[in-house]
Enzyme design. Structure first.
Site, short mmCIF file in Angstrom:
data_model
loop_
_atom_site.label_atom_id
_atom_site.label_comp_id
_atom_site.label_asym_id
_atom_site.label_seq_id
_atom_site.Cartn_x
_atom_site.Cartn_y
_atom_site.Cartn_z
N ASN A 257 0.84 -1.20 0.00
CA ASN A 257 0.00 0.00 0.00
C ASN A 257 0.88 1.25 0.00
OD1 ASN A 257 -2.76 1.06 0.36
ND2 ASN A 257 -2.04 1.78 2.36
N HIS B 183 -4.78 9.94 -2.01
CA HIS B 183 -5.11 11.18 -1.30
C HIS B 183 -4.87 12.31 -2.30
CE1 HIS B 183 -5.36 9.24 2.61
NE2 HIS B 183 -4.20 8.66 2.40
N GLU C 209 -7.45 4.55 0.42
CA GLU C 209 -7.58 5.65 1.38
C GLU C 209 -8.10 6.90 0.67
OE1 GLU C 209 -3.93 6.21 3.61
OE2 GLU C 209 -3.61 4.05 3.79
N ASP D 47 -9.45 10.18 -0.62
CA ASP D 47 -10.07 11.47 -0.26
C ASP D 47 -9.62 12.49 -1.30
OD1 ASP D 47 -7.43 11.90 0.74
OD2 ASP D 47 -8.07 11.74 2.82
O1 9MR Z 1 -5.74 9.04 9.32
C1 9MR Z 1 -4.64 8.67 10.11
C2 9MR Z 1 -4.42 9.70 11.21
O2 9MR Z 1 -5.48 9.65 12.14
C3 9MR Z 1 -3.11 9.45 11.91
O3 9MR Z 1 -2.86 10.47 12.83
C4 9MR Z 1 -2.00 9.35 10.89
C5 9MR Z 1 -0.69 9.07 11.58
O4 9MR Z 1 0.31 8.64 10.75
O5 9MR Z 1 -2.29 8.32 9.97
C6 9MR Z 1 -3.42 8.59 9.23
O6 9MR Z 1 -3.63 7.59 8.27
C7 9MR Z 1 -2.60 7.45 7.30
C8 9MR Z 1 -2.55 6.01 6.92
O7 9MR Z 1 -2.35 5.20 8.05
C9 9MR Z 1 -1.44 5.74 5.90
N1 9MR Z 1 -1.57 6.62 4.77
C10 9MR Z 1 -1.71 8.02 5.05
C11 9MR Z 1 -2.87 8.25 6.02
C12 9MR Z 1 -3.07 9.73 6.25
O8 9MR Z 1 -1.97 10.31 6.90
#
Ligand code: 9MR
Length: 482
Positions: A211, A248, A277, A279
């Site tokens: 991923n 993203h 993921e 958005d």
């Molecule tokens: O959405 C997640 C956020 O709540 C956390 O603080 C963050 C910390 O690294 O991770 C975010 O999710 C991420 C995902 O695990 C991996 N890809 C990027 C996402 C957005 O940062």
């Protein structure tokens, strides 16, 4: 993009709040049950039902502490058929102290999903980010062993409950097409394939995904780097089933016009592709159009098996100020929602994508051994005699651990049962066995067939395997029929 991705909008304060809110667990199940009884999805009117008509899932990231929010749970249960724990399955959450595993928040999400007919994407087993402090301070063989143990423990805990695991997350650098520097990368280039083999051994039924983000544009070096890794893994039999495109999108990292090409090219390597993921920052019709394009691209690629958005309401997003999701802060459907639903419903029925059969004989035995290479050819018993069998070992060995795959081949009479004998080096301990029943965990061991692989037709073979700590077997295995 990297700096934005690296920041943690949750931060320590938010994490403490999350932890406190998790105590509301008891109320969650009741709210969920009420909502489920309240509505039944019909095709064409919800994201999940419409995606299912096209043979796909439609998922969302879920935060455990929000499962006590009635509006949130109402939308979740009505619209989605797949969930990804947003933070709860990460290394810092599941193994905050080395060797001590905490699954309560992640378990809550899995239970909620199961109770409401949703499947689960596991996220993420090995990642340079969100490591617990103790792991950040490890390096070399100790870190490699800790990673293997972490993957084994977590994937075993959730065995049979995970549709797909993000086994490795974000291992490529943003430019140049090479690996990202990290403590895991410094343990050796083979860390990714070791992670995949370890995950396969622990949960043979889960699809195993790589991923990443910024891999959407086919012309980008990072995309090419990941593509070449997947191609190499497929060629060498490293167990990879899918590639996740985080997607993203914003003005700095826009939806690329060649997105469908990227998805198709990866699919053509023989893996499923998933949007993991999604958005898209923006608003109104511009945002809606881009969402529609993404959905259309996925539906155009037979092996694009599903789409997950990274949160439910804009206020749930890690980029809340960019209003990148399908529901506004009040839980109302945005134009982007309508565009997604319209695209999912467009074009009548379509042939569901071929689902990759759950791997049945994990892990593959075709891969050459990685570091260090064995000094001798894989040990093999003598050629099959008429009523006998032979056994051969393929070893994937790293410093401190190994995965051994054993092929049992029937002689001219075929087998109605078999036993393989193998002596392990004195420092070795078996931690996990699949497709055979072991007599113990160390020293001289026998591995007996299990029910489904008892019979082996003349001249054909079956496989089993085991994972261990220490040094893998170098002795010649014996094979006894009956
Ligand atoms: O959405 C997640 C956020 O709540 C956390 O603080 C963050 C910390 O690294 O991770 C975010 O999710 C991420 C995902 O695990 C991996 N890809 C990027 C996402 C957005 O940062």
């Amino acid at each position: 993009m990297d700096s934005v991705l690296a920041r943690d909008p949750g931060g320590p304060t938010a994490r403490r709040t999350r932890t406190a809110l998790l105590c509301a667990a008891a109320g969650v199940a009741m709210i969920a049950a009420t909502v489920v009884l309240g509505g039944s999805a019909s095709a064409g009117t919800t994201l999940g039902a419409s995606a299912a008509e096209k043979g796909r899932y439609f998922g969302t990231a879920v935060a455990a502490y929000k499962l006590s929010d009635a509006t949130y749970v109402g939308i979740l249960n009505r619209e989605f058929t797949m969930v990804t724990p947003e933070n709860e399955m990460k290394w810092d959450a599941t193994e905050p102290t080395q060797g001590q595993f905490t699954y309560s928040s992640a378990d809550r999400i899995v239970s909620h999903a199961q109770a409401n007919g949703m499947r689960v994407r596991g996220h993420a087993l090995a990642w340079h980010s969100q490591q617990p402090g103790w792991a950040q301070n490890l390096s070399g063989a100790a870190l490699r062993q800790a990673m293997v143990n972490h993957i084994t423990q977590v994937a075993t805990h959730y065995q049979g409950k995970i549709y797909a695991w993000d086994v490795v997350n974000e291992a490529y650098a943003d430019s140049g097409g090479g690996r990202r520097d990290s403590n895991l990368q410094r343990t050796g280039d083979d860390w990714i394939e070791v992670a995949f083999r370890t995950a396969r051994a622990a949960d043979p039924g889960a699809k195993l995904c790589y991923n990443d983000y910024n891999t959407d544009n086919w012309t980008w070096a990072k995309t090419q780097g990941v593509y070449n890794m997947v191609k190499d893994f497929k060629a060498r039999g490293v167990p990879i089933d899918c590639v996740g495109f985080q997607s993203h999108f914003n003005s700095g990292s826009p939806y690329p016009s060649n997105y469908r090409t990227t998805l198709q090219n990866f699919a053509d390597l023989g893996v499923d592709v998933q949007i993991t993921e999604l958005d898209i920052e923006g608003s109104g019709s511009t945002q809606a159009t881009t969402y529609g394009n993404v959905v259309r691209d996925c539906l155009a690629v037979a092996r694009c098996t599903g789409i997950t958005v990274w949160g439910i309401r804009d206020s749930d997003s890690w980029r809340a100020s960019g209003t990148p999701l399908l529901f506004d802060a009040g839980g109302n459907k945005k134009p982007a929602y309508t565009a997604v639903l319209t695209e999912l419903n467009a074009g009548g029925t379509s042939t569901p994508p071929p689902t990759t059969a759950a791997p049945t004989t994990p892990p593959p035995t075709t891969a050459p051994p990685t570091t260090p290479p064995p000094s001798t050819p894989p040990p093999t018993t003598p050629p099959p005699s008429g009523s006998g069998c032979t056994a051969s070992v393929t070893l994937n060995q790293w410093q401190g651990g190994f995965v051994a795959s054993i092929r049992v081949t029937a002689g001219a009479s075929g087998l109605t049962g078999w036993t393989v004998g193998l002596t392990l080096p004195s420092d070795a301990t078996v931690t996990n066995t699949w497709s055979a029943q072991p007599s113990g965990t160390s020293g001289a061991l026998t591995f007996r067939n299990v029910d489904y692989n008892r019979q082996v037709a003349a001249g054909t073979s079956t496989e089993f395997g085991f994972q261990g700590t220490g040094t893998g077997p170098s002795a010649v295995p014996t094979c006894t029929a009956g």
